[in-house]
Design a protein around this motif. Structure first.
Motif, PDB file in Angstrom:
ATOM      1  N   LEU A  89      31.771  45.666  33.757  1.00 22.52           N
ATOM      2  CA  LEU A  89      31.057  46.933  33.885  1.00 22.52           C
ATOM      3  C   LEU A  89      30.224  47.214  32.639  1.00 22.52           C
ATOM      4  CD1 LEU A  89      33.833  49.221  35.476  1.00 22.52           C
ATOM      5  CD2 LEU A  89      31.773  48.351  36.603  1.00 22.52           C
ATOM      6  N   SER A  90      30.808  46.947  31.474  1.00 22.25           N
ATOM      7  CA  SER A  90      30.109  47.198  30.222  1.00 22.25           C
ATOM      8  C   SER A  90      28.891  46.305  30.070  1.00 22.25           C
ATOM      9  CB  SER A  90      31.071  46.994  29.049  1.00 22.25           C
ATOM     10  OG  SER A  90      30.394  47.112  27.818  1.00 22.25           O
ATOM     11  N   GLU A  91      29.060  45.024  30.340  1.00 21.11           N
ATOM     12  CA  GLU A  91      27.971  44.071  30.162  1.00 21.11           C
ATOM     13  C   GLU A  91      26.818  44.327  31.122  1.00 21.11           C
ATOM     14  OE1 GLU A  91      27.614  42.004  27.820  1.00 21.11           O
ATOM     15  OE2 GLU A  91      29.601  42.135  26.929  1.00 21.11           O
ATOM     16  N   LEU A  92      27.134  44.802  32.342  1.00 22.58           N
ATOM     17  CA  LEU A  92      26.097  45.014  33.351  1.00 22.58           C
ATOM     18  C   LEU A  92      25.588  46.454  33.363  1.00 22.58           C
ATOM     19  CD1 LEU A  92      27.595  42.967  36.329  1.00 22.58           C
ATOM     20  CD2 LEU A  92      25.851  42.263  34.685  1.00 22.58           C
ATOM     21  N   GLY A  93      26.203  47.320  32.569  1.00 27.06           N
ATOM     22  CA  GLY A  93      25.782  48.710  32.537  1.00 27.06           C
ATOM     23  C   GLY A  93      26.090  49.454  33.813  1.00 27.06           C
ATOM     24  N   ALA A  94      27.135  49.030  34.515  1.00 32.28           N
ATOM     25  CA  ALA A  94      27.526  49.674  35.773  1.00 32.28           C
ATOM     26  C   ALA A  94      28.610  50.712  35.511  1.00 32.28           C
ATOM     27  CB  ALA A  94      28.036  48.625  36.762  1.00 32.28           C
ATOM     28  N   SER A  95      28.689  51.725  36.376  1.00 33.34           N
ATOM     29  CA  SER A  95      29.640  52.816  36.165  1.00 33.34           C
ATOM     30  C   SER A  95      30.961  52.600  36.872  1.00 33.34           C
ATOM     31  CB  SER A  95      29.028  54.143  36.625  1.00 33.34           C
ATOM     32  OG  SER A  95      28.664  54.077  37.999  1.00 33.34           O
ATOM     33  N   THR A  96      30.942  51.929  38.024  1.00 32.34           N
ATOM     34  CA  THR A  96      32.179  51.708  38.778  1.00 32.34           C
ATOM     35  C   THR A  96      32.103  50.376  39.531  1.00 32.34           C
ATOM     36  OG1 THR A  96      31.347  52.838  40.766  1.00 32.34           O
ATOM     37  CG2 THR A  96      32.574  54.181  39.164  1.00 32.34           C
ATOM     38  N   LEU A  97      33.260  49.921  39.933  1.00 33.97           N
ATOM     39  CA  LEU A  97      33.381  48.789  40.851  1.00 33.97           C
ATOM     40  C   LEU A  97      34.040  49.303  42.123  1.00 33.97           C
ATOM     41  CD1 LEU A  97      33.577  45.796  41.785  1.00 33.97           C
ATOM     42  CD2 LEU A  97      35.758  45.673  40.553  1.00 33.97           C
ATOM     43  N   GLU A  98      33.348  49.149  43.252  1.00 32.07           N
ATOM     44  CA  GLU A  98      33.943  49.533  44.531  1.00 32.07           C
ATOM     45  C   GLU A  98      34.835  48.397  45.016  1.00 32.07           C
ATOM     46  OE1 GLU A  98      32.758  50.796  49.111  1.00 32.07           O
ATOM     47  OE2 GLU A  98      31.201  50.666  47.576  1.00 32.07           O
ATOM     48  N   VAL A  99      36.103  48.701  45.196  1.00 29.54           N
ATOM     49  CA  VAL A  99      37.083  47.705  45.619  1.00 29.54           C
ATOM     50  C   VAL A  99      37.544  48.042  47.033  1.00 29.54           C
ATOM     51  CG1 VAL A  99      39.378  46.755  45.195  1.00 29.54           C
ATOM     52  CG2 VAL A  99      37.864  47.246  43.273  1.00 29.54           C
ATOM     53  N   ARG A 100      37.350  47.111  47.940  1.00 28.59           N
ATOM     54  CA  ARG A 100      37.751  47.294  49.333  1.00 28.59           C
ATOM     55  C   ARG A 100      38.969  46.427  49.611  1.00 28.59           C
ATOM     56  NH1 ARG A 100      31.531  46.527  51.548  1.00 28.59           N
ATOM     57  NH2 ARG A 100      30.734  48.509  50.694  1.00 28.59           N
ATOM     58  N   ARG A 101      40.099  47.082  49.754  1.00 28.82           N
ATOM     59  CA  ARG A 101      41.326  46.334  49.985  1.00 28.82           C
ATOM     60  C   ARG A 101      42.061  46.916  51.179  1.00 28.82           C
ATOM     61  NH1 ARG A 101      44.137  47.767  44.262  1.00 28.82           N
ATOM     62  NH2 ARG A 101      45.468  46.016  44.838  1.00 28.82           N
ATOM     63  N   ARG A 102      42.928  46.118  51.738  1.00 25.90           N
ATOM     64  CA  ARG A 102      43.721  46.549  52.893  1.00 25.90           C
ATOM     65  C   ARG A 102      44.981  47.239  52.418  1.00 25.90           C
ATOM     66  NH1 ARG A 102      44.718  41.782  56.522  1.00 25.90           N
ATOM     67  NH2 ARG A 102      42.721  42.320  57.490  1.00 25.90           N
ATOM     68  N   GLN A 124      37.160  52.464  37.450  1.00 21.25           N
ATOM     69  CA  GLN A 124      36.355  53.051  36.388  1.00 21.25           C
ATOM     70  C   GLN A 124      36.441  52.211  35.104  1.00 21.25           C
ATOM     71  OE1 GLN A 124      34.766  56.176  37.419  1.00 21.25           O
ATOM     72  NE2 GLN A 124      35.560  55.214  39.279  1.00 21.25           N
ATOM     73  N   PRO A 125      35.459  52.385  34.203  1.00 22.70           N
ATOM     74  CA  PRO A 125      35.493  51.637  32.934  1.00 22.70           C
ATOM     75  C   PRO A 125      36.724  51.911  32.086  1.00 22.70           C
ATOM     76  CG  PRO A 125      33.317  52.569  33.309  1.00 22.70           C
ATOM     77  CD  PRO A 125      34.208  53.147  34.359  1.00 22.70           C
ATOM     78  N   ASP A 126      37.325  53.119  32.232  1.00 21.03           N
ATOM     79  CA  ASP A 126      38.509  53.439  31.425  1.00 21.03           C
ATOM     80  C   ASP A 126      39.802  52.926  32.047  1.00 21.03           C
ATOM     81  OD1 ASP A 126      38.862  55.108  33.575  1.00 21.03           O
ATOM     82  OD2 ASP A 126      38.835  56.974  32.431  1.00 21.03           O
ATOM     83  N   GLY A 127      39.690  52.171  33.151  1.00 18.49           N
ATOM     84  CA  GLY A 127      40.870  51.617  33.803  1.00 18.49           C
ATOM     85  C   GLY A 127      41.448  52.491  34.889  1.00 18.49           C
ATOM     86  N   SER A 128      40.925  53.717  35.044  1.00 23.64           N
ATOM     87  CA  SER A 128      41.435  54.595  36.096  1.00 23.64           C
ATOM     88  C   SER A 128      40.877  54.195  37.453  1.00 23.64           C
ATOM     89  CB  SER A 128      41.073  56.049  35.788  1.00 23.64           C
ATOM     90  OG  SER A 128      39.660  56.214  35.759  1.00 23.64           O
ATOM     91  N   VAL A 129      41.544  54.673  38.490  1.00 21.70           N
ATOM     92  CA  VAL A 129      41.178  54.331  39.860  1.00 21.70           C
ATOM     93  C   VAL A 129      40.989  55.617  40.662  1.00 21.70           C
ATOM     94  CG1 VAL A 129      41.943  53.244  42.001  1.00 21.70           C
ATOM     95  CG2 VAL A 129      42.362  52.113  39.809  1.00 21.70           C
ATOM     96  N   LEU A 130      39.848  55.720  41.340  1.00 23.81           N
ATOM     97  CA  LEU A 130      39.585  56.844  42.227  1.00 23.81           C
ATOM     98  C   LEU A 130      39.679  56.372  43.664  1.00 23.81           C
ATOM     99  CD1 LEU A 130      36.457  58.448  40.488  1.00 23.81           C
ATOM    100  CD2 LEU A 130      38.864  59.077  40.208  1.00 23.81           C
ATOM    101  N   GLU A 131      40.445  57.115  44.482  1.00 25.47           N
ATOM    102  CA  GLU A 131      40.528  56.771  45.895  1.00 25.47           C
ATOM    103  C   GLU A 131      39.198  57.082  46.567  1.00 25.47           C
ATOM    104  OE1 GLU A 131      43.035  55.167  47.260  1.00 25.47           O
ATOM    105  OE2 GLU A 131      43.990  55.152  45.297  1.00 25.47           O
ATOM    106  N   SER A 132      38.756  56.188  47.439  1.00 29.91           N
ATOM    107  CA  SER A 132      37.487  56.363  48.148  1.00 29.91           C
ATOM    108  C   SER A 132      37.703  56.000  49.613  1.00 29.91           C
ATOM    109  CB  SER A 132      36.404  55.471  47.527  1.00 29.91           C
ATOM    110  OG  SER A 132      35.173  55.610  48.200  1.00 29.91           O
TER     111      SER A 132
END
Length: 369
Positions: A116-129, A320-328
């Motif tokens: 995330l830091s290297e690409l300047g992205a704010s979040t990673l969307e993770v799709r899991r079952r 999130q970059p700080d290691g936290s996870v938001l439910e989506s």
């Protein structure tokens, strides 16, 4: 060890962030093949196809214990006009992390922070079952008239004969009706199957008012997955009236795309298509079949449920970059978005098929689902 930009990494020695072309493919594929929660989308072939067909860069984050791989996370940077987003993975319902222990997930999050830091992205969307829904969960969703999206997954017996016998009489009669109507079906693994599939798929997407994936996307998938990509084809005499693609990973199979020509739907080609694919993968040793995403309680949900599929939660998250996870949670869009989408779909249906097939892929490559 260098990071994605070539600079010196500050990661722990057992975590790597690499472009998919640079990852230890043998170790990655063996880990995916042995993991009980791996899907066909976790296969490195999906990342290869994304890069080849659409040019979106893909990464693999891995965690190692000595020389042994213990956790993996495939990631794609979906490039869009004005920016981009990181997702695991695009064009699919699920992928996300695979790990042996919870420490493995923690290690992967370390790699995610670096990416995330290297690409300047704010979040990673993770799709899991998530877990299978209990009867109480289903009752609650029905009571609330929830529009939550779920994955519909069926267990398969050891033979197609037992599978057919497990169906209700109405479903069995619908399969036989399709055969009595003169429809025939087969499953092919050769490249010719993509020809048959794409003509039906492109016409159906225009009818639904949705931009179509490029032909190059399906050619890339076929090249990458080889005989793990199956194409079911339904014909009326010599005309292809229905087709679907199934991907196989170990003893699990999934069906990302299936289409029929609307003018032949009264002949029930979709019933014969699904039965042909289900019977084929069952007799080939698959013991699970993922029918894909559906909105709870709606038409596609009921269609898949009649084949023995049960709803499983889709546990979508934003890391999130700080290691936290938001439910989506995967849900239907709001009313305003629905109205806008309906207007766009109406306009798209009016477009000549040739023009829709030319413009569709230019848009579709930027739509993550």
């Amino acid at each position: 060890m260098a990071d994605v930009t070539g600079h010196k990494q500050t990661l722990p020695a057992d975590v790597k962030v690499e472009r998919c072309v640079d990852v230890d493919r043998s170790a990655y594929q063996n880990f995916v093949a042995s993991h009980p929660h791996a899907t066909a989308y976790h296969n490195i072939a999906w990342l290869d196809a994304v890069e080849q067909a659409y040019g979106h860069p893909c990464w693999v984050i891995t965690a190692w214990r000595g020389h042994r791989l213990v956790a993996v996370l495939p990631v794609c940077q979906l490039r869009r006009i004005g920016g981009g987003s990181l997702v695991s993975l695009p064009f699919s319902d699920l992928a996300g992390p695979l790990y042996e222990t919870i420490e493995g997930e923690s290690a992967l999050k370390t790699g995610v922070r670096t990416l995330l830091s290297e690409l300047g992205a704010s979040t990673l969307e993770v799709r899991r079952r998530g877990p299978a829904l209990s009867e109480e969960d289903i009752a609650e969703l029905e009571q609330r008239k929830s529009n939550r999206k779920v994955s519909m997954v069926a267990s398969l017996p050891e033979s197609s004969e037992r599978l057919f016998a497990s169906y209700k009489p109405k479903l069995r009669s619908q399969i036989r009706k399709a055969e009595k109507n003169g429809l025939t079906a087969e499953v092919v693994t050769g490249a010719s199957g993509i020809d048959a599939f794409y003509s039906v798929f492109a016409a159906n997407m225009r009818r639904l008012g949705s931009p179509v994936h490029s032909r190059e996307w399906f050619d890339a998938l076929k090249t990458s997955y080889d005989d793990r990509l199956l194409v079911g084809i339904v014909r009326l005499e010599n005309e292809v009236v229905g087709a679907g693609i199934v991907l196989v990973q170990g003893k699990a199979a999934c069906i990302p795309w299936a289409s029929t020509l609307a003018e032949y739907n009264h002949l029930a080609p979709n019933m014969l298509l699904y039965w042909t694919l289900l019977s084929y993968v069952t007799d080939s040793g698959c013991r699970q079949f993922d029918f894909g995403r559906s909105s709870f309680g709606e038409g596609t949900y009921r269609f898949k449920k009649q084949w023995g599929a049960e709803p499983v939660a889709l546990d979508w998250q934003k890391w999130q970059p700080d290691g936290s996870v938001l439910e989506s949670p995967a849900t239907e869009p709001g009313l305003l978005v629905k109205k806008l989408r309906s207007w766009i779909e109406t306009c798209w249906r009016m477009m000549p098929l040739q023009l829709a097939n030319r413009l569709g892929p230019k848009l579709r490559k930027h739509i993550s689902l």
